[in-house]
Design an enzyme around this catalytic site. Structure first.
Site, PDB file in Angstrom:
ATOM      1  N   LYS A 116      18.635 -44.574  65.083  1.00 45.21           N
ATOM      2  CA  LYS A 116      18.303 -43.481  66.135  1.00 45.21           C
ATOM      3  C   LYS A 116      16.935 -43.818  66.525  1.00 45.21           C
ATOM      4  O   LYS A 116      15.775 -43.776  65.670  1.00 45.21           O
ATOM      5  CB  LYS A 116      18.450 -42.435  65.277  1.00 45.21           C
ATOM      6  CG  LYS A 116      18.589 -41.113  66.073  1.00 45.21           C
ATOM      7  CD  LYS A 116      18.911 -40.060  65.450  1.00 45.21           C
ATOM      8  CE  LYS A 116      18.941 -38.703  66.240  1.00 45.21           C
ATOM      9  NZ  LYS A 116      19.380 -37.360  65.341  1.00 45.21           N
ATOM     10  N   CYS A 134      23.193 -38.230  68.787  1.00 50.36           N
ATOM     11  CA  CYS A 134      22.673 -36.742  68.768  1.00 50.36           C
ATOM     12  C   CYS A 134      21.363 -36.443  69.894  1.00 50.36           C
ATOM     13  O   CYS A 134      21.610 -36.357  70.988  1.00 50.36           O
ATOM     14  CB  CYS A 134      22.547 -36.255  67.509  1.00 50.36           C
ATOM     15  SG  CYS A 134      22.705 -34.406  67.223  1.00 50.36           S
ATOM     16  N   GLU A 189      27.806 -38.248  63.374  1.00 47.92           N
ATOM     17  CA  GLU A 189      26.531 -38.471  62.756  1.00 47.92           C
ATOM     18  C   GLU A 189      26.474 -37.877  61.205  1.00 47.92           C
ATOM     19  O   GLU A 189      26.860 -36.766  61.170  1.00 47.92           O
ATOM     20  CB  GLU A 189      25.395 -37.647  63.631  1.00 47.92           C
ATOM     21  CG  GLU A 189      24.019 -37.916  62.919  1.00 47.92           C
ATOM     22  CD  GLU A 189      22.922 -37.139  63.766  1.00 47.92           C
ATOM     23  OE1 GLU A 189      21.909 -37.668  63.780  1.00 47.92           O
ATOM     24  OE2 GLU A 189      22.994 -36.287  64.435  1.00 47.92           O
TER      25      GLU A 189
END
Length: 288
Positions: A121, A154, A44
């Site tokens: 995300k 994440c 990321e």
């Protein structure tokens, strides 16, 4: 015949650079270390390294991280070329891209035929709000020639429903590009990613951004890994391979996708089946 997939997870160390070509060299050298892998996963926001090319970058507030979005076209061109030239599927980590007056944190998967598959995300870590980052609204599986995969970027790995919805769509490998600023944050994502592997009986590729470039960029705590369920046909720890902490390197492993089916059908802990089998118990939870 078993379906084997060669995986490579990059343990990336951000460092000050002078221009985009230096970033391209950094990335290209790491891709070269992944020769022969079916799927290469960068972490990321490894693109934060590009902030160091801007004049006076050390005086910029952290809230200006969105300035790296200006490199998005060059970033896509670089990874598209590498995927095509090397005949590999490459996850170029994620990059901030403009979205109205804000940005989306978008993972990009580049294919050997020049396609670019994107995932924005969906769950933003609170600290990301200071970068004017908005949230995506899709969680879909991706069919590759050798596996069905999906993204948990994440913090998404810390939200069990993100991996669960991918597993229900048939995902066999969860791709987890990650950037954590402390060892506590690293282990929070790592333990969560491994829990997702165990409860959904899938593989997880956890690729981490590290390095100590200095303010305003945060320090990264990195130990990339390739994770499996914990059962007799896998390593007892469920760790197939992992990097040395905070050392730039590439973690390589070959995984057998058919073992996931075996694990679900006859493993000691059929968690994926049993979570669905007793789903009637969970319906009474109050909704916010």
């Amino acid at each position: 015949m078993s379906r084997h997939v060669s995986l490579a997870a990059v343990n990336f160390a951000v460092r000050p650079i002078t221009d985009f070509s230096e970033f391209a060299t950094h990335v290209t050298d790491l891709v070269a270390a992944c020769h022969g892998a079916d799927l290469v996963v960068f972490p990321e926001l490894c693109t934060v390294e590009l902030l160091t090319t801007l004049p006076g970058w050390r005086r910029l507030p952290a809230s200006e991280l969105g300035l790296i979005a200006k490199f998005s076209d060059d970033y896509v061109e670089l990874f598209t070329r590498l995927a095509v030239e090397r005949g590999q599927h490459i996850v170029g980590g994620s990059q901030l891209v403009p979205h109205g007056s804000a940005y989306l944190n978008v993972a990009h998967l580049f294919t050997p035929d020049g396609q670019v598959i994107r995932h924005a995300k969906t769950h933003i870590f609170p600290a990301e709000a200071t970068w004017s980052t908005a949230e995506g609204d899709g969680m879909e599986v991706i069919d590759l020639p050798f596996a069905r995969v999906g993204f948990n970027i994440c913090y998404e790995a810390e939200i069990p429903e993100c991996a669960t919805t991918l597993a229900h769509q048939g995902a066999e490998i969860i791709l987890c590009p990650s950037y954590t600023f402390t060892e506590h944050g690293f282990w929070r994502v790592r333990h969560s990613a491994h829990a997702r592997a165990i409860e959904n009986q899938v593989y997880v590729v956890h690729a981490c951004t590290g390095g100590r470039p200095g303010a305003p960029l945060p320090t990264g705590w990195a130990r990339s890994s390739i994770l499996s369920p914990c059962d007799a046909i896998f390593p007892a720890s469920g760790v197939i391979g992992e990097a040395t902490a905070n050392t730039e390197s590439v973690v390589r492993a070959v995984v057998d996708l058919d073992l996931l089916t075996t694990n679900r059908e006859s493993g000691a802990a059929p968690t994926f089946r049993d979570r669905r089998r007793r789903s009637d118990l969970y319906r009474g939870w109050p909704q916010p």
